[in-house]
Motif scaffolding. Structure first.
Motif, short mmCIF file in Angstrom:
data_model
loop_
_atom_site.label_atom_id
_atom_site.label_comp_id
_atom_site.label_asym_id
_atom_site.label_seq_id
_atom_site.Cartn_x
_atom_site.Cartn_y
_atom_site.Cartn_z
N LEU A 129 0.85 -1.19 0.00
CA LEU A 129 0.00 0.00 0.00
C LEU A 129 0.89 1.24 0.00
CD1 LEU A 129 -2.60 -1.20 2.66
CD2 LEU A 129 -2.65 -1.50 0.17
N THR A 180 -7.16 2.27 2.75
CA THR A 180 -6.17 1.20 2.77
C THR A 180 -6.70 -0.09 2.15
OG1 THR A 180 -6.86 0.74 5.04
CG2 THR A 180 -4.86 2.07 4.73
N THR A 236 1.06 -5.30 2.89
CA THR A 236 1.91 -4.54 3.79
C THR A 236 1.91 -3.07 3.41
OG1 THR A 236 4.14 -4.41 4.76
CG2 THR A 236 4.01 -4.88 2.41
N ASN A 237 2.24 -2.23 4.37
CA ASN A 237 2.33 -0.80 4.11
C ASN A 237 3.65 -0.48 3.43
OD1 ASN A 237 -0.15 -0.19 5.34
ND2 ASN A 237 0.81 -0.06 7.36
N SER A 265 6.22 1.43 6.25
CA SER A 265 6.63 0.80 7.50
C SER A 265 7.30 -0.53 7.19
CB SER A 265 5.44 0.61 8.45
OG SER A 265 4.50 -0.30 7.90
N GLY A 315 1.02 -3.43 10.38
CA GLY A 315 0.76 -3.08 8.98
C GLY A 315 0.99 -4.22 8.02
N ASP A 348 8.23 2.82 11.31
CA ASP A 348 7.45 3.46 10.25
C ASP A 348 8.06 4.84 10.02
OD1 ASP A 348 5.65 5.85 11.20
OD2 ASP A 348 5.57 4.38 12.83
#
Length: 239
Positions: free
Chosen positions: A2, A81, A101-102, A105, A165, A211
């Protein structure tokens, strides 16, 4: 991955790049996230982009393709998200299990056991969680005695488990995601999955976590990569 967030807390410092493209140890933070996923034997990555997506697109055009394979999708409007996640998933052929996953982060946790449990349908999905002494910035997770998610708690001082995340979902659980936009994992998807009785495991890890969402944490990023990521050690998770 993301990578579509607006980065409102740090936009004054980095007005021309999305958060995942902030340089850490001389390369975009996104590269460290992708290297981590490759180490976890992820064979295909889709970037879900939004804010300043052209910056990521231009960077990828200069990057040598390798393993895992890499593509991107771009939100025409902010999807949230979970909305950005579904946009990415719809762009590829169906898989049995999806790892989300982000892009801003990183937690250096071993994903083998969570993926296997979801693949075998012992769980419908899972969240990788990190225990912190102070959860005031993140909010925290609640789970039952078997490690199954029961809710998200509001941000407040004190120790607890935070959402790192990273999520793992079985393909069948995607049909239970609410059909609306924008769509949030924390406020829409997980509450609905809990309501419908889905088993979402909470896997706790002590793995190094960072993050880059605030000016303070960005200052720590170079040291984090040098100290933790480059050692090649990943921490196992417990459920």
């Amino acid at each position: 991955i993301l990578a579509g967030g607006l980065g409102t807390r740090i936009r004054q410092l980095y007005p021309d790049v999305p958060k995942p493209m902030i340089k850490v140890c001389k390369q975009p933070f996104l590269e460290w996230v992708m290297a981590y996923l490759a180490d976890q034997r992820i064979s295909r990555i889709v970037l879900s982009c939004g804010f300043k997506a052209d910056v990521i697109k231009n960077y990828l055009a200069t990057r040598n393709n390798g393993t895992p394979s890499l593509t991107m999708v771009v939100e025409k409007k902010p999807l949230g998200t979970a909305g950005g996640c579904m946009l990415a998933i719809r762009s590829i052929s169906e898989a049995e299990v999806y790892v989300v996953t982000n892009g801003d982060s990183l937690i250096l946790a071993e994903l083998k056991i969570p993926i296997e449990k979801v693949m075998q349908r012992n769980l419908d999905g899972c969240i990788i969680a990190r225990r912190l002494d102070d959860c005031s910035r993140y909010g925290s997770l609640s789970c039952d005695d078997e490690g199954i998610l029961t809710g998200f708690l509001e941000k407040k001082p004190g120790a607890g488990l935070i959402n790192s995340g990273i999520y793992v979902f079985h393909k069948d659980v995607l049909a239970l995601f609410p059909d609306r936009q924008p769509l949030s994992f924390e406020y829409d998807v997980f509450p609905e999955l809990i309501r419908t009785g889905s088993k979402i495991g909470v896997f706790e890890t002590k793995a190094p976590f960072i993050d880059i969402g605030t000016p303070e944490t960005i200052k720590l990023a170079d040291n984090f990569i040098n100290k933790n990521f480059l050692t090649g050690k990943l921490e196992k998770v417990n459920n």
